[in-house]
Each structure stands twice: as C-alpha cells, then as structure tokens.
Write an enzyme that holds these catalytic residues in place. Structure first.
Site, short mmCIF file in Angstrom:
data_model
loop_
_atom_site.label_atom_id
_atom_site.label_comp_id
_atom_site.label_asym_id
_atom_site.label_seq_id
_atom_site.Cartn_x
_atom_site.Cartn_y
_atom_site.Cartn_z
CG ASP A 83 -5.90 3.31 5.39
OD1 ASP A 83 -6.52 4.36 5.20
OD2 ASP A 83 -5.55 2.55 4.46
CG ASP A 92 -2.00 -1.00 1.18
OD1 ASP A 92 -2.23 -1.56 0.10
OD2 ASP A 92 -2.64 -1.23 2.22
CE1 TYR A 120 2.69 -5.84 5.70
CE2 TYR A 120 2.04 -8.00 6.52
CZ TYR A 120 2.19 -7.10 5.46
OH TYR A 120 1.84 -7.48 4.19
NE ARG A 135 -6.79 -1.39 3.77
CZ ARG A 135 -5.93 -1.50 2.77
NH1 ARG A 135 -4.65 -1.23 2.97
NH2 ARG A 135 -6.33 -1.85 1.57
#
Length: 291
Positions: free
Chosen positions: A75, A33, A61, A172
C-alpha cells in the site's frame, strides 16, 4: 457502526467512542487498517455480547490500485520496491484478464503487514521490526472485482475498483498480485469499506457527528440500537409472553424451523435473545433480556 476516518486504528476509534457514549463497555468486530476508512462494527453495553455472533463473513470495498510500483507493504504507506515502471503499454484487455484471474475462489498470500499471527506475534509487528515474514497462501473468495474507472498519473495507471469478498481477503494483496501479473508492480493507494455482512455505510455514523451529538446532549448514541441491530442481522421470530419469559430465563422454545441463528422479539417489540434449532427445539444461543 462508525465510519472510521483515515489514520485511526480500530483501537483508537473504540477509545474515542467510549468517551463519546460515556461507557468503557465498547467493543469492535474485526479491525480496519489505519489507512482505510468506512464501516467499523462496534457494540456498546449489552450489544458487545452480540459481536461474536454476527455473520460478518462477506465485505465490500471501494479502492484505488496504482499500477507501476510495488511497495514493502502493498500500500501507499510502504517503501518503494525498485523504480516506477512505465504503464503506457498496459492495455485494458490485459487489466481485464488480470482482474478475472483474481476473481472467484483463489489462493491468496496475505500481505506481510497483515494482522495474522506468526508464532504468537502479528505479522506486521515482525515485518516492521525488519524480520522477513513468509505467510502461507489461504483460500479466499472474491465474488466481484470490477474496474470502475482508470486514469493515467505520470508513469502510473490508477484503477478505481469495487471488490466484494470473503472475510480474510486482503484488497492490498489483490493490488500487489494484479500489478505483479501485469509485470509492472502495484499497490493500494485508497481503501474504503462500504459493507460488513448486513451493515453498510448507511448504518454508520462519523466520529464528528457523534461528537456534535455528545456536545449538544451530553452523550452520543450509535446508529442502531440493539433491537434494530438484531433485526438487521438475523431472521426475526416474534414470541408471545410465555415464550418471552421462557427464553429470558434461558429455556428453549419450540423449533423455529429456520436454518441458522434467529433473533427472538417479545410482545413489546424488544429483542430477548438469539436461538438456533437443535435436537428438535430452538435453544438459546444468547440471552439479551432483561435489560
């Protein structure tokens, strides 16, 4: 590998790297992203053939989840859904229980702004055009979901988390679902990918470092050459001269006795190709030699 900066699409990074390394033949394995930073796996020249054979089915992550507000995109780039909720009564045990419920094999509804195709168009294209997007839940695996730190920011509670997950998991969406489960809403404010399959931030170079190298030497190079990339991603098999010549011409070798794909290296230490055992022989999956 590139350490992608925030605000760049994966396509932006490919375009920049093409200019820095001096070739149009650059590809990437999976997108990241624009708001996210971190490991983006790229291939240059012959290595582009390798991208589709890499086992990149697990990822790691570091992220920050803000509890107290849901957004249209799950987000920080989305519009708020309602007013902020006060998270003062959200306890650590409640957060721990919510995290535990989202760990392991779960069914996750992807974000409406994901890259999943709906009737031939990306979900995010439909969502940003004002269409209502409904995506089906899909099985994913969250192997690790740890809260590293928490802090109060006004009415919000920010959680720094570490997530190990299967490919296809949306961090997310974890933020959205954690906030929903706690009754206060939630969204992602920061995301950094630290690992894709066997490749980590230690393998990644920044665009600034590549640009500095290009300016000094006239051309930049990614962190791993083809030999090192194959050695990192696959079990290794060393071939003698006859075996190397056979594989270079697409002929099978004797069975490796190893499950899955194996990287084969010649007497000179350079990779020749990938093989996998099938019907009593190690048959070529991909031939990379001669250069």
């Amino acid at each position: 590998m590139v350490d992608k900066p925030a605000g760049w699409t994966s396509h932006d990074v490919v375009g920049r790297v093409r200019r820095l390394v001096g070739t149009r033949k650059v590809g990437h394995a999976g997108t990241l992203d624009p708001m996210a930073t971190g490991v983006l796996v790229l291939g240059v020249e012959r290595a582009t053939k390798l991208l589709g054979h890499l086992a990149l089915d697990t990822k790691s992550y570091l992220a920050t989840i803000r509890l107290g507000l849901a957004t249209t995109t799950d987000d920080a780039e989305g519009e708020p859904l309602g007013e902020p909720a006060d998270t003062a009564d959200v306890t650590e045990p409640a957060i721990a229980a919510g995290v535990a419920a989202l760990t392991g094999e779960i069914a996750q509804v992807p974000s409406s702004v994901s890259a999943i195709k709906v009737d031939g168009r990306r979900a995010y294209e439909r969502a940003r055009a004002g269409e209502e997007v409904r995506l089906e839940a899909r099985p994913v695996t969250v192997g690790r979901f740890d809260v590293l730190a928490s802090r109060t920011e006004g009415p919000f509670c920010d959680l720094d988390v570490l997530v190990d997950c299967s490919s296809g998991t949306y961090v997310r969406a974890l933020a959205r679902d954690l906030g929903a489960g706690l009754g206060v809403g939630g969204h992602l404010t920061a995301l950094r990918r630290t690992r894709v399959g066997p490749f980590t931030l230690a393998h990644a170079r920044t665009l600034a470092a590549l640009a500095a190298e290009q300016e000094e030497h006239g051309r930049a190079a990614l962190s791993l050459d083809l030999d090192a990339a194959v050695a990192t991603a696959f079990p290794r098999r060393d071939a003698d001269a006859d075996e190397a010549a056979a594989l270079a011409h697409g002929r099978p070798l004797s069975a490796a006795g190893t499950a899955g794909t194996v990287g084969v290296f010649g007497p000179d230490g350079h990779v020749i190709g990938l093989v996998a055992d099938d019907r009593g022989a190690a048959r070529p999956v991909l031939v990379l030699a001669p250069a």
